[in-house]
Design an enzyme around this catalytic site. Structure first.
Site, PDB file in Angstrom:
ATOM      1  N   TYR A 106       7.698  70.106  73.334  1.00 23.03           N
ATOM      2  CA  TYR A 106       7.772  68.755  73.866  1.00 23.03           C
ATOM      3  C   TYR A 106       6.827  68.597  75.060  1.00 23.03           C
ATOM      4  O   TYR A 106       6.947  69.315  76.058  1.00 23.03           O
ATOM      5  CB  TYR A 106       9.199  68.404  74.301  1.00 23.03           C
ATOM      6  CG  TYR A 106      10.220  68.383  73.189  1.00 23.03           C
ATOM      7  CD1 TYR A 106       9.848  68.421  71.846  1.00 23.03           C
ATOM      8  CD2 TYR A 106      11.579  68.328  73.473  1.00 23.03           C
ATOM      9  CE1 TYR A 106      10.793  68.403  70.830  1.00 23.03           C
ATOM     10  CE2 TYR A 106      12.543  68.305  72.459  1.00 23.03           C
ATOM     11  CZ  TYR A 106      12.139  68.348  71.141  1.00 23.03           C
ATOM     12  OH  TYR A 106      13.072  68.328  70.129  1.00 23.03           O
ATOM     13  N   ASN A 154      23.624  53.629  74.952  1.00 24.11           N
ATOM     14  CA  ASN A 154      23.982  54.718  74.043  1.00 24.11           C
ATOM     15  C   ASN A 154      25.401  55.222  74.311  1.00 24.11           C
ATOM     16  O   ASN A 154      26.149  55.531  73.377  1.00 24.11           O
ATOM     17  CB  ASN A 154      23.000  55.877  74.184  1.00 24.11           C
ATOM     18  CG  ASN A 154      21.608  55.549  73.659  1.00 24.11           C
ATOM     19  OD1 ASN A 154      21.432  54.595  72.904  1.00 24.11           O
ATOM     20  ND2 ASN A 154      20.634  56.338  74.055  1.00 24.11           N
TER      21      ASN A 154
END
Length: 326
Positions: free
Chosen positions: A54, A299
């Site tokens: 990442y 979320n």
């Protein structure tokens, strides 16, 4: 926040977790990472997911610096990383990319810990299968990583059921540390592997799951129903490969049908999609992502939504989405 055991292991992880793919060091700097990780932790999230690949390793750096600034007791949080792609994309180090050989793995964990500023990670995954390295070599390396105290548990990501079983059986035969978790993609339009391919593994070997992309890279938020917004993930050049899937007409039409159902339950389509993934009892933790604090809070609303997903509601969701699921 509810907590679930990671498969048959004793480790407990939060039902929702926070990942860093795409966001950290790209859309999220250190200050934003500290803010969101603090909010996640305050909401009960104890699992923070990362990977060597990442942002070319910089995602681990950002998360590590955030952890140092937050100063939480080490026992209070779970950190993961993943290895396969390596950081040397130019080809100068042939044993450091697209592999799970022993040389790469044993050096990759040291470099990862240095970027994090940690003595160990809790979870380490083989980020993809390596058809060119014997599974036995990979299993021995991962087990040694744990024996040396550099990681506590290991698992796989996007491996086939057959390869996971083979790895587990090798570890069992040689009394090594066994893989305890798989990290597959899982959302309303991507179900085959979690619901069918792995079905026997849950009882046979106690496999746990930390699933990724519950929103199908943003498709299930509804933001792509009228094209690709300029400030969205789909507009990023390095994620152009996602664009065709995000603009799929049939799937966006299905998302439009989910919107009134989500509203009926008092939430958003994003919350509905995350809640749906968390309702699968085989899922230990649903990895969520956010580029800003408001997304994280939205979320987290999936926790309340999950309690409203009765068998009748799940059947309605299934009728809309399952014909398009792979």
């Amino acid at each position: 926040m509810r907590y679930r055991r990671l498969g048959r292991s004793g480790l407990q992880v939060s039902e929702l977790s926070l990942g860093s793919w795409v966001t950290y060091n790209n859309q999220v700097n250190l200050e934003a990472a500290v803010e969101m990780m603090a909010a996640a932790y305050d909401a009960g999230i104890n699992f923070f997911d990362n990977a060597e690949a990442y942002a070319g390793g910089q995602s681990e750096v950002v998360m590590g610096q955030a952890l140092q600034r937050l100063g939480w007791p080490r026992l209070n949080y779970v950190v993961s990383t993943k290895f396969f792609w390596g950081l040397d994309r130019a080809g100068a180090a042939i044993n450091r990319k697209d592999t799970l050989n022993r040389k790469y793995l044993m050096q990759a964990i040291d470099a990862s810990l240095q970027r994090f500023g940690l003595d160990f990670v809790d979870l380490v995954y083989c980020h993809r299968p390596d058809p060119h390295t014997p599974i036995e070599e990979t299993v021995w390396a991962m087990s040694d990583m744990i024996s040396r105290g550099k990681a506590l548990y290991w698992g796989t990501s996007e491996w086939s059921a057959g390869d996971i079983r083979a790895a587990w059986e090798i570890a069992d035969r040689h009394h090594l540390h066994k893989p305890v978790v798989e990290q597959p993609q899982y959302h309303l339009f991507h179900r085959q592997r979690v619901e069918k391919d792995y079905a026997r593994l849950y009882e046979d070997i106690g496999l746990g799951l930390t699933t990724w992309s519950p929103l199908a890279s943003g498709l299930l938020t509804g933001k792509y129903r009228d094209g690709v917004p300029a400030d969205s993930r789909g507009a990023m050049d390095n994620l152009a490969f996602l664009r065709d899937g995000l603009t799929d007409a049939a799937k966006n039409a299905a998302v439009a049908q989910l919107a009134p159902l989500a509203a009926e339950l008092g939430g958003s389509t994003a919350q509905l999609a995350i809640a749906w993934a968390s309702k699968n009892p085989r899922v230990s933790s649903v990895i969520t992502g956010a580029s800003r604090l408001s997304q994280l809070h939205d979320n987290l609303g999936a926790l309340a939504m999950a309690d409203k997903l009765t068998p009748e509601v799940l059947a309605r969701i299934d009728a809309i989405t399952s014909p398009l699921a792979a």
